[in-house]
Design a protein around this motif. Structure first.
Motif, PDB file in Angstrom:
ATOM      1  N   PRO A   1     -14.437 111.719  64.223  1.00 44.50           N
ATOM      2  CA  PRO A   1     -13.828 112.937  63.512  1.00 44.50           C
ATOM      3  C   PRO A   1     -12.185 113.217  63.948  1.00 44.50           C
ATOM      4  O   PRO A   1     -11.668 113.827  63.434  1.00 44.50           O
ATOM      5  CB  PRO A   1     -14.609 114.170  63.931  1.00 44.50           C
ATOM      6  N   THR A   2     -11.979 112.287  65.041  1.00 44.26           N
ATOM      7  CA  THR A   2     -10.663 112.414  65.511  1.00 44.26           C
ATOM      8  C   THR A   2      -9.745 111.204  64.949  1.00 44.26           C
ATOM      9  O   THR A   2     -10.164 110.342  64.666  1.00 44.26           O
ATOM     10  CB  THR A   2     -10.346 112.871  67.064  1.00 44.26           C
ATOM     11  N   LYS A   3      -8.387 111.180  65.387  1.00 39.22           N
ATOM     12  CA  LYS A   3      -7.388 110.067  64.989  1.00 39.22           C
ATOM     13  C   LYS A   3      -8.117 108.997  66.044  1.00 39.22           C
ATOM     14  O   LYS A   3      -7.394 107.773  65.595  1.00 39.22           O
ATOM     15  CB  LYS A   3      -6.172 110.508  65.166  1.00 39.22           C
ATOM     16  N   SER A   4      -8.303 109.121  67.080  1.00 38.71           N
ATOM     17  CA  SER A   4      -8.568 108.035  68.026  1.00 38.71           C
ATOM     18  C   SER A   4      -9.755 107.350  67.917  1.00 38.71           C
ATOM     19  O   SER A   4     -10.943 107.972  68.117  1.00 38.71           O
ATOM     20  CB  SER A   4      -8.592 108.776  69.362  1.00 38.71           C
TER      21      SER A   4
ATOM     22  N   THR B   1      -5.855 113.445  53.591  1.00 39.72           N
ATOM     23  CA  THR B   1      -5.134 112.343  53.834  1.00 39.72           C
ATOM     24  C   THR B   1      -5.063 111.835  55.304  1.00 39.72           C
ATOM     25  O   THR B   1      -4.317 111.125  55.632  1.00 39.72           O
ATOM     26  CB  THR B   1      -3.498 112.782  53.502  1.00 39.72           C
ATOM     27  N   ARG B   2      -5.877 112.297  55.901  1.00 37.44           N
ATOM     28  CA  ARG B   2      -5.877 111.844  57.491  1.00 37.44           C
ATOM     29  C   ARG B   2      -6.305 110.458  57.639  1.00 37.44           C
ATOM     30  O   ARG B   2      -7.407 109.995  57.230  1.00 37.44           O
ATOM     31  CB  ARG B   2      -6.915 112.884  58.260  1.00 37.44           C
ATOM     32  N   LYS B   3      -5.440 110.015  58.240  1.00 38.42           N
ATOM     33  CA  LYS B   3      -5.471 108.282  58.295  1.00 38.42           C
ATOM     34  C   LYS B   3      -6.555 108.062  59.490  1.00 38.42           C
ATOM     35  O   LYS B   3      -6.419 108.552  60.416  1.00 38.42           O
ATOM     36  CB  LYS B   3      -4.349 107.705  58.703  1.00 38.42           C
ATOM     37  N   LEU B   4      -7.608 107.494  59.042  1.00 41.08           N
ATOM     38  CA  LEU B   4      -8.568 107.038  60.160  1.00 41.08           C
ATOM     39  C   LEU B   4      -8.172 106.360  61.511  1.00 41.08           C
ATOM     40  O   LEU B   4      -8.535 106.850  62.511  1.00 41.08           O
ATOM     41  CB  LEU B   4      -9.582 106.249  59.329  1.00 41.08           C
ATOM     42  N   PHE B   5      -7.264 105.307  61.250  1.00 37.16           N
ATOM     43  CA  PHE B   5      -7.055 104.556  62.542  1.00 37.16           C
ATOM     44  C   PHE B   5      -5.413 104.354  62.232  1.00 37.16           C
ATOM     45  O   PHE B   5      -4.877 103.734  61.344  1.00 37.16           O
ATOM     46  CB  PHE B   5      -7.788 103.350  62.646  1.00 37.16           C
ATOM     47  N   GLY B   6      -4.685 104.878  63.168  1.00 38.45           N
ATOM     48  CA  GLY B   6      -3.415 104.405  63.267  1.00 38.45           C
ATOM     49  C   GLY B   6      -2.673 105.125  62.401  1.00 38.45           C
ATOM     50  O   GLY B   6      -3.083 105.974  61.629  1.00 38.45           O
ATOM     51  N   THR B   7      -1.504 104.434  61.863  1.00 31.50           N
ATOM     52  CA  THR B   7      -0.490 105.221  60.842  1.00 31.50           C
ATOM     53  C   THR B   7      -0.559 104.833  59.459  1.00 31.50           C
ATOM     54  O   THR B   7      -0.078 105.210  58.566  1.00 31.50           O
ATOM     55  CB  THR B   7       0.812 104.805  61.384  1.00 31.50           C
ATOM     56  N   SER B   8      -1.350 103.666  59.332  1.00 30.38           N
ATOM     57  CA  SER B   8      -1.672 103.526  57.752  1.00 30.38           C
ATOM     58  C   SER B   8      -3.012 102.901  57.652  1.00 30.38           C
ATOM     59  O   SER B   8      -3.796 103.046  58.487  1.00 30.38           O
ATOM     60  CB  SER B   8      -0.727 102.207  57.474  1.00 30.38           C
ATOM     61  N   GLY B   9      -3.460 102.706  56.383  1.00 31.88           N
ATOM     62  CA  GLY B   9      -4.866 102.283  56.214  1.00 31.88           C
ATOM     63  C   GLY B   9      -5.637 103.526  55.489  1.00 31.88           C
ATOM     64  O   GLY B   9      -5.115 104.411  55.282  1.00 31.88           O
ATOM     65  N   PRO B  10      -6.876 103.229  55.734  1.00 32.60           N
ATOM     66  CA  PRO B  10      -7.818 104.243  54.667  1.00 32.60           C
ATOM     67  C   PRO B  10      -7.778 105.590  55.415  1.00 32.60           C
ATOM     68  O   PRO B  10      -7.713 105.852  56.493  1.00 32.60           O
ATOM     69  CB  PRO B  10      -9.118 103.480  54.864  1.00 32.60           C
ATOM     70  N   THR B  11      -8.032 106.688  54.616  1.00 27.90           N
ATOM     71  CA  THR B  11      -7.951 108.158  54.869  1.00 27.90           C
ATOM     72  C   THR B  11      -9.308 108.340  54.598  1.00 27.90           C
ATOM     73  O   THR B  11     -10.429 107.948  54.331  1.00 27.90           O
ATOM     74  CB  THR B  11      -7.312 108.757  53.878  1.00 27.90           C
ATOM     75  N   LYS B  12      -9.544 109.802  55.300  1.00 27.42           N
ATOM     76  CA  LYS B  12     -10.835 110.508  55.298  1.00 27.42           C
ATOM     77  C   LYS B  12     -11.367 110.603  53.950  1.00 27.42           C
ATOM     78  O   LYS B  12     -12.509 110.452  53.577  1.00 27.42           O
ATOM     79  CB  LYS B  12     -10.848 111.943  55.840  1.00 27.42           C
TER      80      LYS B  12
ATOM     81  N   PHE C   1     -17.668 115.539  58.164  1.00 27.84           N
ATOM     82  CA  PHE C   1     -17.834 115.459  59.748  1.00 27.84           C
ATOM     83  C   PHE C   1     -17.308 114.408  60.141  1.00 27.84           C
ATOM     84  O   PHE C   1     -17.987 113.922  61.344  1.00 27.84           O
ATOM     85  CB  PHE C   1     -19.425 115.783  59.884  1.00 27.84           C
ATOM     86  N   GLY C   2     -16.634 113.444  59.380  1.00 28.48           N
ATOM     87  CA  GLY C   2     -16.243 112.182  60.156  1.00 28.48           C
ATOM     88  C   GLY C   2     -17.162 111.121  60.087  1.00 28.48           C
ATOM     89  O   GLY C   2     -16.924 110.002  60.924  1.00 28.48           O
ATOM     90  N   VAL C   3     -18.083 111.179  59.404  1.00 23.60           N
ATOM     91  CA  VAL C   3     -19.224 110.184  59.443  1.00 23.60           C
ATOM     92  C   VAL C   3     -18.954 109.025  58.978  1.00 23.60           C
ATOM     93  O   VAL C   3     -18.353 108.827  57.591  1.00 23.60           O
ATOM     94  CB  VAL C   3     -20.727 110.679  58.677  1.00 23.60           C
ATOM     95  N   ILE C   4     -18.695 107.967  59.598  1.00 24.04           N
ATOM     96  CA  ILE C   4     -18.283 106.574  59.048  1.00 24.04           C
ATOM     97  C   ILE C   4     -19.586 105.420  58.702  1.00 24.04           C
ATOM     98  O   ILE C   4     -19.719 104.899  57.882  1.00 24.04           O
ATOM     99  CB  ILE C   4     -17.285 105.755  59.589  1.00 24.04           C
ATOM    100  N   GLU C   5     -20.368 105.527  59.780  1.00 25.66           N
ATOM    101  CA  GLU C   5     -21.335 104.540  59.739  1.00 25.66           C
ATOM    102  C   GLU C   5     -22.789 105.256  59.532  1.00 25.66           C
ATOM    103  O   GLU C   5     -22.950 106.205  60.196  1.00 25.66           O
ATOM    104  CB  GLU C   5     -21.426 103.601  60.801  1.00 25.66           C
TER     105      GLU C   5
END
Ligand SMILES: [Mn+2]
Ligand SMILES: [Mn+2]
Length: 536
Positions: A301-304, A261-272, A352-356
């Motif tokens: 991999p982190t919130k930032s 459920t970790r939000k990728l960017f900020g407080t709303s929006g898509p999750t891991k 592993f937090g891979v997005i691209e």
DNA sequence: GCCGCTA
DNA sequence: TAGCGGCAACGCTTC
DNA sequence: GAAGCG
């Protein structure tokens, strides 16, 4: 002004820049003022306050405009730098509706019998036109009486955060409502946005609606909001072709992530978890274009978002089926590189937090002989989407005339990628040089539209034909890869016939694309059979 | 996200 | 064992 | 040689 038959006059008016439809554009005026030259300024005269010794401020408006019209008449043509700002007496509502329709900024109404008053007064008013903008559907109220939906709750993204902007209960018919309800019900989530009414059912904010509204309240909610339809990409359905499954049910069952459920960017929006689900859904289409190519991963991999980084070498804890091999760099040193070679390793990368995914234009088996080249069309500031599209079509014709078979995809940002499969015969130096020549030839056909050099300020209002993705060790974002931006747009392969029907590439994203692909399939499915010799 | 070092 | 810090690309172009 | 670019 010097040609007017008058010694001294005070004329009230406004300087504007007109677009090609004759509509005043404030942004174009700003451009014109900052650039200095090149565009045509027009002065629209709408009032006359003083004329050769006569102070006219105490005179009725209709008389003043009459004098103004007579002063200017005989000196104006449709192309003059001075224009008379005409008016319509009487039916203000009809004029207002027409102005909204034409996309004008609005209407100024004045009392015909009023004398002149500077600043705000009760004798004139400005009515901003109704506008249509995009808002996210953030919830709905259920209403059996209305046939399912009473109203849609609207949201707006500001800096990666979603804010409630009020609701709309009009604009949908019975059929449209049934469709909306069917789409919204599966999207139900527990948490309401701040300010959302208690009887509203919140939904995942993944659908975008076109909303017409008059203006906003002080807390930014919309007034007189009307639903004008969903904004979504529509693609053609090709003749059915059997979907080749590269991801088995066992692979799907094995998907696992910590912190789903970790939000990728900020407080709303898509999750891991959204990332994992997306790549599972598109894998059958994406993997044929990714398998066995050296790949760079863009990981967050982190919130930032600022902590995202590229990774091209093997790393600790890597999924075991990610292949590792050595490639010599420009200093002749051996470096470890990686590639995806089965569904299991591919699916495991979400953890592993891979997005691209960014791939080389070649396969590990013939590293030094590229099998795909890419022309990355990068729009400079002020370039419209449709201009990029026509540039892509232009380049397509150019490549086809050379006997090549180009394919197109969105970049995931504002540009397009033209990808050309080639027979793996030439080395990187030759391929890079050949694409350079093609880019240069294309640029020669439109000096005002294209540039082939990277730095240079001249990229403003032009398209940079970036051929440097075809150098050894360079990568381009892979087909179907997401991009690490707030709404996770995807680099989406398109059939050429669908290119013109896309009007905003951000509509192709982690949430919309899986469903679209079930009907379109992979428009690039035959790309390997289209490989031709690239003229050296 | 993971690993290894330190308190 | 919990907490913390380091770490995770590169080559080419342009100035 | 450093900075910018993707
Ligand atoms: Mn690009
Ligand atoms: Mn580029």
């Amino acid at each position: 002004f010097a040609r007017l038959g008058v010694k001294q006059a005070v004329i009230d008016g406004e300087i504007v820049v007109l677009d090609d439809k004759g509509i005043s554009r404030f942004a174009a005026l700003q451009d014109a003022l900052s650039q200095g030259a090149g565009t045509t300024l027009v002065f629209y005269a709408f009032d006359l306050l003083y004329l050769d010794g006569w102070d006219l401020r105490g005179v009725r408006l209709d008389k003043r405009k009459d004098l103004l019209a007579r002063l200017l008449s005989g000196h104006l043509s449709g192309r003059s730098a001075i224009q008379y700002s005409d008016h319509v007496e009487g039916d203000g509502m009809a004029l207002f509706d027409r102005a909204s329709e034409l996309g004008l900024e609005g209407v100024i109404s004045k009392r015909t019998d009023a004398t002149y008053a500077g600043g705000r007064s009760t004798t004139w008013m400005k009515s901003k036109a109704l506008r249509i903008e995009n808002f996210v559907i953030a919830g709905y109220t259920a209403s059996a009486a209305a046939g399912g939906i009473g109203a849609l709750g609207l949201g707006e993204w500001v800096d990666g955060e979603l804010f409630y902007r009020g609701k709309t209960g009009t604009g949908f018919d019975a059929a449209g409502m049934a469709n909306l309800l069917r789409r919204l019900e599966p999207l139900r989530i527990p948490d309401r946005l701040e300010g959302m009414p208690k009887d509203m059912l919140p939904v995942r904010p993944t659908l975008t609606a076109r909303i017409q509204y008059a203006n906003r309240t002080t807390d930014n909610a919309l007034r007189h909001a009307v639903f004008k339809g969903l904004r979504e990409a529509e693609l053609s359905t090709p003749v059915a072709r059997k979907r080749k499954r590269l991801i088995s049910d066992a692979d799907l069952a094995g998907i696992w992530v910590t912190n789903p459920t970790r939000k990728l960017f900020g407080t709303s929006g898509p999750t891991k978890l959204d990332i994992a689900v997306y790549y599972a859904a598109v894998g059958d289409f994406m993997l044929p274009h990714l398998f066995n190519r050296p790949v760079s991963l863009f990981r967050c991999p982190t919130k930032s978002i600022a902590d995202c980084f590229f990774q091209r070498h093997a790393f600790n804890g890597m999924p075991p089926t990610i292949k590792v091999f050595e490639i010599k760099n420009s200093d002749d040193e051996n470096k470890s590189y990686i590639s995806v070679e089965d569904a299991k390793g591919y699916l495991a990368l979400a953890q592993f937090g891979v997005i691209e995914f960014h791939a080389w234009g070649t396969h590990e088996r013939h590293l030094e002989k590229p099998d795909r080249v890419i022309f990355d069309l990068d729009p400079g500031e002020g370039m419209e989407w449709r201009e990029i599209v026509s540039a892509a079509v232009h380049l397509r014709g150019h490549l086809e005339a050379m006997g090549l078979v180009p394919f197109v995809k969105t970049s995931g940002g504002k540009g397009l990628h033209i990808v050309v499969p080639i027979k793996p015969k030439l080395g990187w130096k030759q391929v890079h040089a050949a694409t350079s020549r093609i880019a240069t030839q294309l640029a020669a056909t439109g000096r005002d539209t294209f540039v082939t050099v990277m730095g240079e300020r001249n990229r403003k209002r032009r398209i940079f034909i970036d051929f440097h993705r075809n150098a050894r060790s360079a990568t381009a974002v892979a087909a179907y890869s997401l991009r690490a931006r707030p709404h996770l747009p995807a680099s989406t392969p398109l059939a050429w016939r669908d290119l013109e029907s896309i009007d905003s590439p951000e509509d192709l994203n982690y949430s919309s694309l899986p469903a679209l692909l079930t009907t379109t399939g992979d428009p690039w499915a035959d790309i390997n059979e289209a490989a031709r010799d690239l003229p050296a």
